[in-house]
Design a protein around this motif. Structure first.
Motif, PDB file in Angstrom:
ATOM      1  N   GLU A   1       0.844  -1.188   0.000  1.00  0.00           N
ATOM      2  CA  GLU A   1       0.000   0.000   0.000  1.00  0.00           C
ATOM      3  C   GLU A   1       0.883   1.243   0.000  1.00  0.00           C
ATOM      4  N   LEU A   2       0.350   2.319  -0.601  1.00  0.00           N
ATOM      5  CA  LEU A   2       1.054   3.597  -0.615  1.00  0.00           C
ATOM      6  C   LEU A   2       0.604   4.424   0.588  1.00  0.00           C
ATOM      7  N   GLY A   3       1.576   5.029   1.240  1.00  0.00           N
ATOM      8  CA  GLY A   3       1.235   5.868   2.384  1.00  0.00           C
ATOM      9  C   GLY A   3       0.843   7.276   1.984  1.00  0.00           C
ATOM     10  N   GLY A   4       0.960   7.597   0.681  1.00  0.00           N
ATOM     11  CA  GLY A   4       0.592   8.932   0.197  1.00  0.00           C
ATOM     12  C   GLY A   4       0.292   8.860  -1.284  1.00  0.00           C
ATOM     13  N   ASP A   5       0.097  10.018  -1.923  1.00  0.00           N
ATOM     14  CA  ASP A   5      -0.186  10.055  -3.365  1.00  0.00           C
ATOM     15  C   ASP A   5       1.023   9.575  -4.153  1.00  0.00           C
ATOM     16  N   LEU A   6       0.752   8.857  -5.249  1.00  0.00           N
ATOM     17  CA  LEU A   6       1.810   8.416  -6.145  1.00  0.00           C
ATOM     18  C   LEU A   6       2.012   9.494  -7.192  1.00  0.00           C
ATOM     19  N   ASP A   7       3.129  10.198  -7.060  1.00  0.00           N
ATOM     20  CA  ASP A   7       3.424  11.290  -7.982  1.00  0.00           C
ATOM     21  C   ASP A   7       4.475  10.785  -8.961  1.00  0.00           C
ATOM     22  N   VAL A   8       4.067  10.627 -10.236  1.00  0.00           N
ATOM     23  CA  VAL A   8       4.977  10.066 -11.243  1.00  0.00           C
ATOM     24  C   VAL A   8       5.851  11.139 -11.870  1.00  0.00           C
ATOM     25  N   LEU A   9       5.631  12.404 -11.468  1.00  0.00           N
ATOM     26  CA  LEU A   9       6.412  13.518 -12.025  1.00  0.00           C
ATOM     27  C   LEU A   9       6.308  13.492 -13.563  1.00  0.00           C
ATOM     28  N   ALA A  10       7.449  13.415 -14.253  1.00  0.00           N
ATOM     29  CA  ALA A  10       7.427  13.417 -15.731  1.00  0.00           C
ATOM     30  C   ALA A  10       7.434  12.003 -16.282  1.00  0.00           C
ATOM     31  N   ARG A  11       7.176  11.032 -15.468  1.00  0.00           N
ATOM     32  CA  ARG A  11       7.211   9.638 -15.884  1.00  0.00           C
ATOM     33  C   ARG A  11       5.819   9.105 -16.181  1.00  0.00           C
ATOM     34  N   SER A  12       5.784   7.854 -16.662  1.00  0.00           N
ATOM     35  CA  SER A  12       4.521   7.183 -16.950  1.00  0.00           C
ATOM     36  C   SER A  12       4.520   5.839 -16.254  1.00  0.00           C
ATOM     37  N   ILE A  13       3.320   5.313 -16.129  1.00  0.00           N
ATOM     38  CA  ILE A  13       3.194   3.961 -15.608  1.00  0.00           C
ATOM     39  C   ILE A  13       3.097   3.039 -16.807  1.00  0.00           C
ATOM     40  N   VAL A  14       4.130   2.218 -16.996  1.00  0.00           N
ATOM     41  CA  VAL A  14       4.195   1.349 -18.173  1.00  0.00           C
ATOM     42  C   VAL A  14       4.431  -0.075 -17.720  1.00  0.00           C
TER      43      VAL A  14
END
Length: 407
Positions: A298-311
């Motif tokens: 689990e994530l303890g906070g928001d998932l910030d991908v910045l300039a990335r992508s989820i691939v």
């Protein structure tokens, strides 16, 4: 009875009728007068030489040229004031004189009056002279004044009592205080007590310590240097904001690269933590290759991908499967749920664009009517057979358009 001496005479003249047997009564023979006078003179001589003792002699001024022989001198009322014993001892019941000079002999039971003054007295070897009292060889050993006794020599005694309390300390114990310059307040602090101060401790402050049997005062800095240079074991101690320099070691510090012991009371070294992360989580390329240690991460906070992508790699699918009634919400206004897609907006009409097969150069857009055109929500149902949707403007006549509309 013949009157043999002067003590037997009568104070009444008429009662004296004879002297030692010689008749001198009224009308006696003149021849007896001479004999009577001679008897009287003999009686007086007996009194003079002491042969006859006077019963109660009295005189205004009696002078004895040789000696006054009497066992007692009495007052006129008969009280014996001075008694003289055989051997020369004199006893006076109440003796008073403005000046008495006694040189030699012994005086017992004498009491000096309130106003009596003795300029100097030597009693055995004790010399009393004015305000000084001493020995005949050290006459000013003690000096007395109002409320003060000053001793110029040594004082030797079996028991010293001060204010009703005996001093039990020995001379050696009292000599320990010789040279002590501490105040009473400072000595009381050494005695302890329940009152504790909050004076800040500085490096130059002194701490009293026992140096192999000798009390010494050592600075706080000296203790700090000693503790810093030695190894100490702390048992059941709580350290708040502790700072550990150089390194730590001991049975509670483990260097396990695989964390095999899984202890809840041991600490891992930095090297073992890094080795575990490198071996179990981080790959050689520096990215996350697998997270297998936690089956439900689990994530303890928001998932910030910045300039990335989820691939995904190797053409794997990315499945977003919310649990239960959860939805995948995109941009906060797109809901995709089972069998339904809701396109909401932030103030403009919602739409869906269908792009062409050539590089998405063209699209056909389905757009919701304007708010003013709605009379209520509507549903557009697609045909159940294959075919092509046509616009009403593409139909030649109204009958054909009506037929298309009615299905």
């Amino acid at each position: 009875m013949a009157k043999a001496n002067i003590t037997e005479y009568s104070a009444t003249a008429g009662s004296n009728t004879e002297i030692d047997g010689t008749d001198i009564s009224e009308g006696c023979s003149p021849a007896t007068i001479n004999n009577a006078i001679r008897e009287l003179m003999a009686h007086l001589k007996d009194m003079d030489v002491g042969t006859t003792s006077l019963t109660s002699p009295s005189g205004t001024n009696i002078t004895a040229t040789t000696a006054l022989k009497t066992p007692a001198i009495q007052f006129t009322d008969g009280d014996a004031a001075i008694q003289i014993a055989n051997g020369g001892g004199v006893t006076a019941n109440d003796f008073s004189s403005t000046s008495v000079n006694i040189d030699g002999g012994a005086i017992d039971g004498i009491t000096l009056g309130t106003n009596s003054a003795v300029t100097q007295a030597v009693i055995d070897n004790v010399n009393i002279n004015g305000s000084t009292i001493g020995h005949t060889s050290d006459t000013d050993l003690m000096t007395v004044s109002s409320g003060l006794l000053t001793v110029a020599g040594e004082v030797s005694m079996t028991t010293l009592d001060i204010g009703g309390t005996n001093v039990t300390a020995t001379a050696n114990e009292l000599n320990i205080l010789s040279g002590v310059t501490a105040t009473a307040t400072e000595l009381n602090k050494m005695d302890g007590g329940t009152t504790v101060g909050t004076t800040a401790v500085a490096g130059g402050d002194g701490i009293v310590t026992n140096d192999n049997g000798t009390m010494q005062q050592t600075s706080v800095d000296t203790f700090d240097t000693y503790f810093s240079g030695t190894t100490k074991t702390l048992t059941n101690k709580t350290l708040t904001s502790a700072v550990l320099n150089t390194g730590v070691s001991g049975s509670a510090i483990l260097d396990e690269d695989d964390f095999a012991s899984n202890s809840a009371t041991k600490l891992a070294t930095q090297q073992s933590i890094k080795a575990y992360i490198d071996g179990e989580i981080v790959s050689g390329g520096g990215g996350l290759s697998q997270v297998v240690g936690d089956t439900s991460p689990e994530l303890g906070g928001d998932l910030d991908v910045l300039a990335r992508s989820i691939v995904s790699s190797s053409n794997r699918n990315i499945a977003l499967t919310p649990n239960g009634t959860g939805v995948v919400r995109l941009d906060g206004n797109v809901d995709i749920s089972t069998g339904a897609i809701d396109l909401k907006n932030g103030g403009a009409q919602s739409y869906i664009r269908f792009y062409c097969e050539t590089s998405n150069q063209h699209y056909a857009q389905l757009q919701a009517p304007a708010h003013s055109d709605f009379a209520g929500n509507i549903t557009l149902t697609l045909p159940s057979t294959a075919g092509t949707l046509a616009k009403t403007t593409d139909v030649a006549d109204e009958a054909t358009a009506l037929a298309i509309a009615l299905g």
